[in-house]
Design a protein around this motif. Structure first.
Motif, mmCIF file in Angstrom:
data_model
loop_
_atom_site.group_PDB
_atom_site.id
_atom_site.type_symbol
_atom_site.label_atom_id
_atom_site.label_comp_id
_atom_site.label_asym_id
_atom_site.label_seq_id
_atom_site.Cartn_x
_atom_site.Cartn_y
_atom_site.Cartn_z
ATOM 1 N N UNK A 102 48.687 2.448 61.644
ATOM 2 C CA UNK A 102 50.022 2.725 61.107
ATOM 3 C C UNK A 102 50.285 4.221 60.976
ATOM 4 N N UNK A 103 49.399 5.011 61.557
ATOM 5 C CA UNK A 103 49.567 6.468 61.614
ATOM 6 C C UNK A 103 49.801 7.091 60.242
ATOM 7 N N UNK A 104 49.086 6.595 59.240
ATOM 8 C CA UNK A 104 49.258 7.150 57.895
ATOM 9 C C UNK A 104 48.579 8.517 57.802
ATOM 10 N N UNK A 105 49.323 9.479 57.333
ATOM 11 C CA UNK A 105 48.821 10.848 57.212
ATOM 12 C C UNK A 105 48.092 11.033 55.884
ATOM 13 N N UNK A 106 47.346 12.108 55.779
ATOM 14 C CA UNK A 106 46.670 12.437 54.526
ATOM 15 C C UNK A 106 47.686 12.567 53.397
ATOM 16 N N UNK A 107 48.842 13.169 53.690
ATOM 17 C CA UNK A 107 49.864 13.361 52.665
ATOM 18 C C UNK A 107 50.448 12.030 52.202
ATOM 19 N N UNK A 108 50.683 11.111 53.138
ATOM 20 C CA UNK A 108 51.211 9.801 52.751
ATOM 21 C C UNK A 108 50.211 9.061 51.873
ATOM 22 N N UNK A 109 48.950 9.146 52.218
ATOM 23 C CA UNK A 109 47.918 8.506 51.408
ATOM 24 C C UNK A 109 47.925 9.079 49.994
ATOM 25 N N UNK A 130 35.513 9.284 62.161
ATOM 26 C CA UNK A 130 35.282 8.444 63.339
ATOM 27 C C UNK A 130 33.920 8.798 63.944
ATOM 28 N N UNK A 131 33.487 8.001 64.893
ATOM 29 C CA UNK A 131 32.221 8.274 65.567
ATOM 30 C C UNK A 131 32.281 9.616 66.296
ATOM 31 N N UNK A 132 33.394 9.884 66.975
ATOM 32 C CA UNK A 132 33.536 11.149 67.706
ATOM 33 C C UNK A 132 33.441 12.336 66.756
ATOM 34 N N UNK A 133 34.051 12.191 65.578
ATOM 35 C CA UNK A 133 34.007 13.284 64.602
ATOM 36 C C UNK A 133 32.603 13.480 64.048
ATOM 37 N N UNK A 134 31.885 12.394 63.805
ATOM 38 C CA UNK A 134 30.507 12.520 63.316
ATOM 39 C C UNK A 134 29.629 13.176 64.367
ATOM 40 N N UNK A 135 29.771 12.741 65.627
ATOM 41 C CA UNK A 135 28.922 13.295 66.684
ATOM 42 C C UNK A 135 29.240 14.757 66.955
ATOM 43 N N UNK A 136 30.463 15.177 66.596
ATOM 44 C CA UNK A 136 30.849 16.581 66.764
ATOM 45 C C UNK A 136 30.479 17.421 65.549
ATOM 46 N N UNK A 137 29.837 16.789 64.572
ATOM 47 C CA UNK A 137 29.426 17.510 63.370
ATOM 48 C C UNK A 137 30.571 17.820 62.422
ATOM 49 N N UNK A 138 31.635 17.001 62.478
ATOM 50 C CA UNK A 138 32.841 17.281 61.693
ATOM 51 C C UNK A 138 32.984 16.404 60.455
ATOM 52 N N UNK A 139 31.960 15.637 60.120
ATOM 53 C CA UNK A 139 32.063 14.704 59.000
ATOM 54 C C UNK A 139 32.518 15.394 57.720
ATOM 55 N N UNK A 140 31.841 16.452 57.328
ATOM 56 C CA UNK A 140 32.180 17.136 56.074
ATOM 57 C C UNK A 140 33.603 17.682 56.101
ATOM 58 N N UNK A 141 33.982 18.277 57.219
ATOM 59 C CA UNK A 141 35.325 18.853 57.333
ATOM 60 C C UNK A 141 36.401 17.784 57.192
ATOM 61 N N UNK A 142 36.183 16.643 57.840
ATOM 62 C CA UNK A 142 37.180 15.566 57.834
ATOM 63 C C UNK A 142 37.335 14.957 56.445
ATOM 64 N N UNK A 143 36.238 14.547 55.826
ATOM 65 C CA UNK A 143 36.361 13.862 54.534
ATOM 66 C C UNK A 143 36.845 14.814 53.443
ATOM 67 N N UNK A 144 36.438 16.085 53.497
ATOM 68 C CA UNK A 144 36.907 17.047 52.502
ATOM 69 C C UNK A 144 38.398 17.316 52.668
ATOM 70 N N UNK A 145 38.877 17.350 53.919
ATOM 71 C CA UNK A 145 40.310 17.536 54.158
ATOM 72 C C UNK A 145 41.103 16.358 53.616
#
Length: 248
Positions: A102-109, A130-145
């Motif tokens: 449903x393309x919910x943004x961080x702001x909508x959440x 996502x898996x791609x984000x974890x494999x790219x080492x972006x887990x911390x950046x994504x969840x903190x954002x």
């Protein structure tokens, strides 16, 4: 809510029927008492019957989403005010399926979480990579954002929410983050919350992502995992009860 007790929430997603719901809830109720707090989040059409079935019991209930709007011309939406009128205690916001389909943004959440709190409903705010984000080492950046937008929107009320970490790659796939992987992210989220509220240590941080009876013990043993947001296993009374037992 006892801050020392864990919390286990069943997310039924788009599953259920009159017969199946009654059988499931009776199976869970028959297994009482529990050593942790327990809730179920059902599809909108079944919330009223769930409320009636659980009335007088320690089990709580919640919805799987709510609108960010108070009222108005928003066909198909359900407001937090409507949920509160029926005694709803929890509402899941920002589940990965809502974000993806449903393309919910961080702001909508964040706006949905704010709307829920304004009506006395505890939002269960989901974050995860996502898996791609974890494999790219972006887990911390994504969840903190994802969490930072909610913190900014709720300011001093942030301590009143529940946070659920759900690695997208582990939802409904049978794959599960190891207890160590889950704990690492939970500790990161706890530290982020601690910078925003003095209540961070008492907040419930749930893990969601293919939690099952055979891995619940090891996940819930982690210091910053305060329970679970349970999907598929919440649809079988025996499995859900086993997970609840693992939590306390």
């Amino acid at each position: 809510m006892d801050t020392n007790r864990k919390l286990v929430v069943g997310n039924w997603k788009m599953h259920g029927s009159h017969v199946a719901n009654a059988e499931l809830l009776q199976g869970v109720l028959a297994a009482r008492p529990f050593g942790c707090d327990v809730a179920v989040c059902a599809p909108f059409p079944y919330l009223s019957e769930v409320a009636v079935t659980l009335a007088g019991s320690p089990l709580l209930w919640g919805a799987q989403d709510c609108s960010a709007h108070e009222q108005g011309a928003y066909t198909g939406e359900v407001s937090a005010a409507m949920l509160a009128e029926f005694g709803c205690r929890y509402v899941i916001v920002g589940h990965s399926e809502r974000r993806a389909y449903h393309a919910e943004s961080d702001q909508l959440v964040a706006d949905k979480a704010k709307a829920a709190l304004a009506r006395g409903i505890t939002p269960i705010v989901c974050v995860g990579e996502t898996l791609a984000q974890r494999e790219a080492g972006e887990t911390a950046t994504v969840v903190k954002r994802q969490l930072s937008v909610v913190i900014h929107a709720l300011t001093h009320c942030i301590g009143e929410i529940v946070v659920a970490y759900e690695p997208v790659w582990a939802i409904g796939t049978g794959r599960t983050a190891t207890p160590e992987q889950a704990q690492e992210v939970h500790a990161l989220l706890r530290a982020q919350l601690a910078a925003a509220t003095p209540h961070a240590a008492q907040m419930k941080l749930l893990y969601g992502g293919s939690v099952k009876p055979d891995n619940a013990d090891s996940l819930f043993a982690q210091p910053d995992i305060d329970g679970g947001l349970i999907g598929g296993a919440a649809l079988k009374a025996a499995d859900f009860v086993a997970i609840v037992r693992a939590a306390g």
